[in-house]
Design a protein around this motif. Structure first.
Motif, PDB file in Angstrom:
ATOM      1  N   TYR A   1      29.055  29.184  15.505  1.00 42.21           N
ATOM      2  CA  TYR A   1      29.605  27.834  15.602  1.00 42.21           C
ATOM      3  C   TYR A   1      28.464  26.897  15.968  1.00 42.21           C
ATOM      4  O   TYR A   1      27.841  27.052  17.025  1.00 42.21           O
TER       5      TYR A   1
ATOM      6  N   ASP B   1      32.822  25.730  11.744  1.00 43.38           N
ATOM      7  CA  ASP B   1      31.764  26.623  11.300  1.00 43.38           C
ATOM      8  C   ASP B   1      31.691  26.662   9.780  1.00 43.38           C
ATOM      9  O   ASP B   1      32.605  26.230   9.072  1.00 43.38           O
TER      10      ASP B   1
ATOM     11  N   LYS C   1      31.763  29.055   7.436  1.00 41.47           N
ATOM     12  CA  LYS C   1      32.754  29.827   6.683  1.00 41.47           C
ATOM     13  C   LYS C   1      34.087  29.090   6.599  1.00 41.47           C
ATOM     14  O   LYS C   1      34.699  28.986   5.528  1.00 41.47           O
ATOM     15  N   THR C   2      34.513  28.558   7.720  1.00 42.10           N
ATOM     16  CA  THR C   2      35.804  27.872   7.766  1.00 42.10           C
ATOM     17  C   THR C   2      35.805  26.620   6.910  1.00 42.10           C
ATOM     18  O   THR C   2      36.781  26.349   6.195  1.00 42.10           O
TER      19      THR C   2
ATOM     20  N   THR D   1      38.148  26.682  16.741  1.00 39.63           N
ATOM     21  CA  THR D   1      37.836  28.071  17.088  1.00 39.63           C
ATOM     22  C   THR D   1      38.745  29.074  16.398  1.00 39.63           C
ATOM     23  O   THR D   1      38.431  30.266  16.357  1.00 39.63           O
TER      24      THR D   1
ATOM     25  N   GLY E   1      39.142  29.236  13.327  1.00 41.76           N
ATOM     26  CA  GLY E   1      38.556  29.545  12.036  1.00 41.76           C
ATOM     27  C   GLY E   1      39.519  29.285  10.901  1.00 41.76           C
ATOM     28  O   GLY E   1      40.147  28.224  10.838  1.00 41.76           O
TER      29      GLY E   1
END
Length: 795
Positions: free
Chosen positions: A31, A228, A230-231, A635, A637
């Motif tokens: 993150y 982040d 990926k998300t 958080t 994701g």
């Protein structure tokens, strides 16, 4: 990261300096709060079918003076039209300027236009063809009114925050469903030569503290959505990628910050994700007054500022070019992108109306009537309204109604509002709900000293056909449920009794059914105070206590809890009516009487309790050391909505994709067939970057076929849904859906195409979409938890 470091970076972000030297510190998929690595602005060249538009645009821009280029990038408020934004004309070259206008559900702030169903209603229809038709006729109205750029559709917010105030403008809480519906919406709008503005890019998931100090006059910055890598790819960027693939002319940057960098100057997002990775060929505009810097926003990829009251560009742009802070090539690229969009959509054609010709500056003054409506839109308006209704409970065959002699109608959302959109702001009092300061005065005569908390999320002064704010528009009329039910009573000789005001009304004992109408209002500028209200729930229970056949209809601008009444033995049916547009009553009455079978399904999950949403229930608020720089840490994701319910094995009240019809369907004959593209695929895509990213991301690797049979007694439409379990990913993710109308006793074959992107996850090390090695579970069914057929794919 330490608190001191986080605040320091936030301070730099507020100055437009954060992230310039952050790239070296990002070495893995962690993150990266407070870090938004600098990416230089790419120069668009006109890939794919944009080539001719770019040749014309480059030739046009080559003839411009520095001031004329500046004027193309800087919006202004007109004194002659009521457009939301304007770009100045260049008469010597025959450029008439541009009119930008709200909204995503129809032309805003004007007259003689239709109010179409809202985004959430389109999402509940799960109908790609209908989404195109709705957008096509809407686009025709924008064009007739002299609008060059329509400020919609909306795929951000995606719906991460359950109480999000603008979730109703978006299409779904799932990126695949939102993306699959935004593609035909963009294409439909632009088929009429009107540029679509896909918004709000990106991470715009709450209204609370969405605005910067520039707007609020306080020392509190806009909220930072900390997401982040990926998300952001697998959730929030996904539907924008579909919009870019569809050719959206423009993207609007959002108010919020992402990883502590304002979106209007976030080079990683604008230059990196949007213009480089997705190959976006159009231009990026700011949301109104969201531009926070001059040099930084230009270098980060912002192309048009709306409007320029802060004077960050204009003369300052000229100075920045003169001293080398901004290269002239960047301004040329900005101007070329804007003009290329104009040419790409054929707005250089002499048949295109004058900008703003049908958008009066003052609706209260005498003005030329420009009627943008066409009779051809009427069946689409009605069908779109019908298909966004979702029937979720129907016991004892309560619906459809069977030749009722007496219907009793209760609730504040049954009737038309007391006043129309006479204020001309595109909202009207019907869309104001109880957001105003004079709430107690507004309540007098309706509720005796009702606590504000109980009614602050309902519009008690009449039915709602959309939410409030810039996403609303002025309907030509409102056909409320009571209007349509009255017409039906006239036609069939039945009788109605009604009480729109009482919380504990008298109920006629001879009633065949009692219809209770409530709503859940929402608006831009404020997040919802909750997901249900005690006033409405008490009204519903009071009616149900006296009526053995109580049918509840909720006009909901977002998720609405129902566990406070749903198990009452006398509540036989429940319809989520969402936001149907101006033909609300006609659509609902057709469903109630069985003229059509309901066919909508939920584009979100309805929980049993608010707590089931965990940290995604409420918007983030500033606290502690971050009081001046509020942080919203994503958080969870990729685990929002049904993905979260599946991960934590939470049983919802009604799952994502759920909805009833007046018939039944069986599923059979699942087959999974690899395509020719499958034999040559590699782990990563390797194709050229065009609109939507690497072109081989869209290669079809597998085709899934099934057969659906109507085993009931009514012709109806079924929405078959395909879910994939990607190795090491969520339990399941939506990767296909088809809506098929099937006559009684007949069957239809339905097929789903699975692309490379559908089967990939984001590889944060390679910075590529990657196919995973292993077995992919494949399931097809009627909802995310009603899966009838199962198979697998091995890669």
């Amino acid at each position: 990261m330490s608190s001191l470091k986080a605040v320091s970076i936030a301070l730099l972000a507020s100055l437009g300096l954060a992230g310039v030297h952050a790239a070296d510190s990002i070495t893995s998929d962690t993150y990266f709060y407070g870090q938004s690595p600098y990416v230089s602005a790419p120069t668009a060249t006109g890939t794919g079918n944009w080539a001719d538009a770019y040749v014309k645009a480059a030739a046009f821009v080559a003839q411009l003076s520095l001031d004329e280029k500046n004027n193309l990038t800087s919006g202004f408020t007109s004194t002659t039209n009521g457009c939301s934004g304007n770009i100045q004309s260049i008469p010597r070259l025959g450029f008439p300027g541009l009119c930008l206008q709200n909204a995503a559900a129809g032309v805003g702030a004007t007259d003689f236009v239709n109010a179409y169903s809202s985004g959430i209603h389109v999402g509940a229809s799960w109908n790609k063809d209908l989404a195109y038709q709705r957008a096509y006729y809407m686009g025709g109205e924008f064009r007739t009114k002299g609008v060059n750029i329509a400020l919609g559709p909306v795929v951000g917010p995606l719906g991460r925050v359950a109480e999000g105030g603008r979730n109703w403008e978006g299409l779904a809480n799932d990126p695949y469903l939102a993306g699959a519906l935004v593609q035909p919406t963009v294409k439909g709008l632009q088929a009429n030569g009107v540029a679509a503005t896909t918004k709000h890019f990106i991470g715009n998931e709450q209204e609370t503290h969405r605005l910067s100090q520039t707007w609020t006059g306080t020392d509190i910055e806009s909220t930072s959505s900390n997401i982040d890598d990926k998300t952001i790819h697998e959730l929030y960027l996904w539907p924008f990628q579909d919009a870019v693939k569809a050719g959206t002319g423009t993207i609007m940057s959002s108010y919020n910050r992402v990883n502590n960098s304002h979106m209007s100057q976030n080079s990683k997002a604008l230059n990196g994700l949007l213009k480089t990775e997705l190959g976006f060929q159009g231009f990026v505009m700011s949301d109104w007054y969201s531009q926070q810097s001059g040099v930084s926003s230009a270098m980060a990829g912002l192309d048009m500022a709306m409007p320029t009251a802060l004077d960050l560009w204009g003369a300052n742009m000229t100075l920045a070019i003169a001293n080398g802070s901004i290269p002239l090539s960047r301004l040329d690229d900005m101007a070329t992108r804007i003009m290329a969009t104009w040419y790409q959509l054929g707005q250089d054609n002499s048949s295109y109306p004058e900008p703003g010709v049908g958008i009066p500056l003052n609706l209260q003054a005498a003005h030329k009537a420009v009627d943008a409506r066409t009779p051809l839109a009427k069946p689409v308006l009605l069908q779109s309204a019908i298909e966004g209704h979702v029937l979720v409970k129907n016991t004892n065959a309560a619906l459809p109604l069977s030749s009722p002699k007496l219907l009793s109608i209760f609730g504040y959302s049954a009737h038309s509002p007391a006043t129309s959109n006479s204020d001309g702001n595109g909202l009207g009092t019907w869309a104001l709900g109880f957001q105003s300061a004079d709430v107690n005065e507004a309540l007098s005569g309706f509720i005796d000293e009702a606590p504000l908390a109980e009614v602050s999320q309902i519009a008690i002064n009449g039915t709602i056909i959309s939410g409030g704010g810039s996403g609303a528009n002025a309907p030509a009329y409102i056909n409320a449920p009571f209007d349509a039910l009255s017409q039906r009573a006239w036609e069939d000789g039945s009788s109605l009794m009604w009480d729109f005001e009482s919380q504990d009304p008298y109920v006629e004992g001879a009633s065949d059914a009692c219809l209770v109408f409530v709503n859940a209002f929402s608006t831009e500028g404020a997040d919802r105070p909750g997901l249900h209200d005690d006033y409405s729930d008490t009204l519903i229970n009071n009616v149900a206590d006296k009526c053995a056949n109580t049918i509840v209809i909720i006009h909901n601008a977002g998720i609405r809890l129902v566990d406070q009444f749903i198990d009452h033995p006398n509540i036989t049916a429940l319809i989520f009516a969402h936001l149907p547009g101006q033909d609300s009553g006609r659509a609902l009455t057709a469903i109630l009487y069985g003229d059509v079978s309901p066919s909508g399904k939920l584009p979100y999950t309805v929980p049993k309790n608010e707590s089931d949403f965990g940290n995604t229930l409420h918007p983030a608020v500033p606290e502690g050391i971050y009081a001046q720089f509020p942080q919203s840490d994503f958080t969870e994701g990729v685990y929002i909505d049904y993905r979260s319910f599946d991960k934590y094995n939470i049983t919802p009240r009604y799952e994502f994709g759920y909805g009833l019809t007046y018939t039944s369907f069986s599923y059979s004959s699942l087959s999974i067939t690899p395509t020719s593209s499958n034999t040559t695929h590699t782990t990563y895509p390797s194709g050229a970057i065009e609109e939507g990213g690497a072109i081989d991301l869209w290669d079809i690797l597998y085709t899934v076929n099934i057969t659906i049979t109507n085993t009931g007694s009514v012709e109806a439409a079924e929405i078959a849904q395909l879910y994939i379990s990607i190795p090491n990913g969520p339990v399941r993710v939506l990767r296909g859906f088809e809506k098929a109308s099937i006559p009684v006793g007949q069957s239809k074959s339905v097929s789903f195409d699975l692309t490379r992107r559908d089967l990939s996850e984001w590889d944060t090390t390679a910075q590529q979409w990657a196919l995973q090695t292993g077995s992919y579970a494949v399931a097809v069914g009627a909802s995310s938890r009603d899966l009838r057929l199962e198979g697998s794919i091995t890669i």
